[in-house]
Scaffold this motif. Sequence first.
Motif, mmCIF file in Angstrom:
data_model
loop_
_atom_site.group_PDB
_atom_site.id
_atom_site.type_symbol
_atom_site.label_atom_id
_atom_site.label_comp_id
_atom_site.label_asym_id
_atom_site.label_seq_id
_atom_site.Cartn_x
_atom_site.Cartn_y
_atom_site.Cartn_z
ATOM 1 N N ASN A 68 0.956 6.717 -6.941
ATOM 2 C CA ASN A 68 -0.205 7.547 -7.272
ATOM 3 C C ASN A 68 -0.102 8.982 -6.747
ATOM 4 O O ASN A 68 -0.992 9.797 -6.982
ATOM 5 N N ALA A 69 0.986 9.283 -6.044
ATOM 6 C CA ALA A 69 1.088 10.582 -5.368
ATOM 7 C C ALA A 69 1.154 11.756 -6.329
ATOM 8 O O ALA A 69 0.520 12.793 -6.105
ATOM 9 N N SER A 110 -10.690 4.964 -3.486
ATOM 10 C CA SER A 110 -9.690 4.752 -4.547
ATOM 11 C C SER A 110 -10.353 4.242 -5.822
ATOM 12 O O SER A 110 -10.004 4.674 -6.935
ATOM 13 N N GLN A 149 0.723 3.937 -3.093
ATOM 14 C CA GLN A 149 0.367 5.321 -2.786
ATOM 15 C C GLN A 149 1.438 6.283 -3.294
ATOM 16 O O GLN A 149 1.126 7.374 -3.776
ATOM 17 N N LYS A 150 2.707 5.876 -3.211
ATOM 18 C CA LYS A 150 3.784 6.694 -3.763
ATOM 19 C C LYS A 150 3.668 6.775 -5.282
ATOM 20 O O LYS A 150 3.934 7.823 -5.887
ATOM 21 N N GLN A 169 -4.497 0.061 -5.941
ATOM 22 C CA GLN A 169 -4.570 0.598 -4.585
ATOM 23 C C GLN A 169 -5.869 0.193 -3.918
ATOM 24 O O GLN A 169 -5.884 -0.212 -2.742
ATOM 25 N N LEU A 192 0.839 -1.207 0.000
ATOM 26 C CA LEU A 192 0.000 0.000 0.000
ATOM 27 C C LEU A 192 0.871 1.252 0.000
ATOM 28 O O LEU A 192 0.574 2.222 -0.723
ATOM 29 N N THR A 193 1.935 1.243 0.788
ATOM 30 C CA THR A 193 2.842 2.397 0.815
ATOM 31 C C THR A 193 3.422 2.664 -0.565
ATOM 32 O O THR A 193 3.468 3.811 -1.031
ATOM 33 N N GLN A 252 -6.286 -2.097 -0.519
ATOM 34 C CA GLN A 252 -7.058 -1.600 0.627
ATOM 35 C C GLN A 252 -8.187 -2.562 0.981
ATOM 36 O O GLN A 252 -8.494 -2.769 2.161
#
Length: 295
Positions: free
Chosen positions: A234-235, A262, A231-232, A246, A227-228, A250
């Motif tokens: 998609n940042a 998401s 998320q990076k 994502q 997940l981390t 989740q």
Amino acid sequence: MTTSLVKTSRTLGATLVLGSLLLSGRAEAQITTPQPSPLSTVTQRVGLTDITITYSRPSAKGRTVFGTVVPFGKRWRTGANATTKIKFSDDVTIEGKKVPAGEYGLYTIPNKTEWMVVLNKSTKQGADVDGFKDDQDVARFPAKPYKLGNKVETFTVNFADLTPATANVDMQWELTGAKFKVTTEVDAKVQAQIEEKVVKNANATANDYAAAAVYYYDNNKDLKQALTWIQKANATDPKFWNLHTQAKIQMKLKDFKGAVASAEQSRKLALEAKNAEYVKMNEDLIAGNKAPAAK
């Protein structure tokens, strides 16, 4: 010498040279015809390893093959002409036997109820089995023969039942097949890449983060780490396919509210991109995640 004699001499010399060239051409010319057992090469990437098999393909031609053309209990070159060769670009495991990267002769000893498959360092025995050296064997393992539903006229070796890390080498001829399983090393190689390109790389790209997250998700690894990473990815420039990943991560982490958010963002971008497949996948995910919250 008169002019006429000179001309005659030159003409005769040219005729002899031309005749010599024509005769030489006829002597060197060869008739090319189709081979009765044509050479074939089949290559398959299994995981991150390339496997190549080179063999000649005899045909049954109305004959009963196993037990007659190919005698039971005797070593067979597993094809016609030269010995069949199998090559691995990396170390593999075959039916529990470790086999180093390299090229080997693929020999078989067919029997009614069981075949013995032999990988030997010699790739040049061909039909001459007298010079075969058992101490050059790299691996020996049994293969269970099975009956084919349809007749295979020409001996065929192919790859079947592929997974991300395994494949069966399938040998078929007439009404008989036999296969063995090759397992390749994938996880250690992928983990090494993730370590180099993501974990230790301060300049990792969104694609690298996404690839690492997808691998962790698909292989049931650390989902919080996955997940981390996603998320990076998609940042800065979210893509609908990465947002969908994502959402799936989740969902597995039982963060239903986050998964829906998401998926809704992914659906919006998929609509803008006119990608009906991802629109539907996100709608299905949203519907499935809203149900638990309503209970």
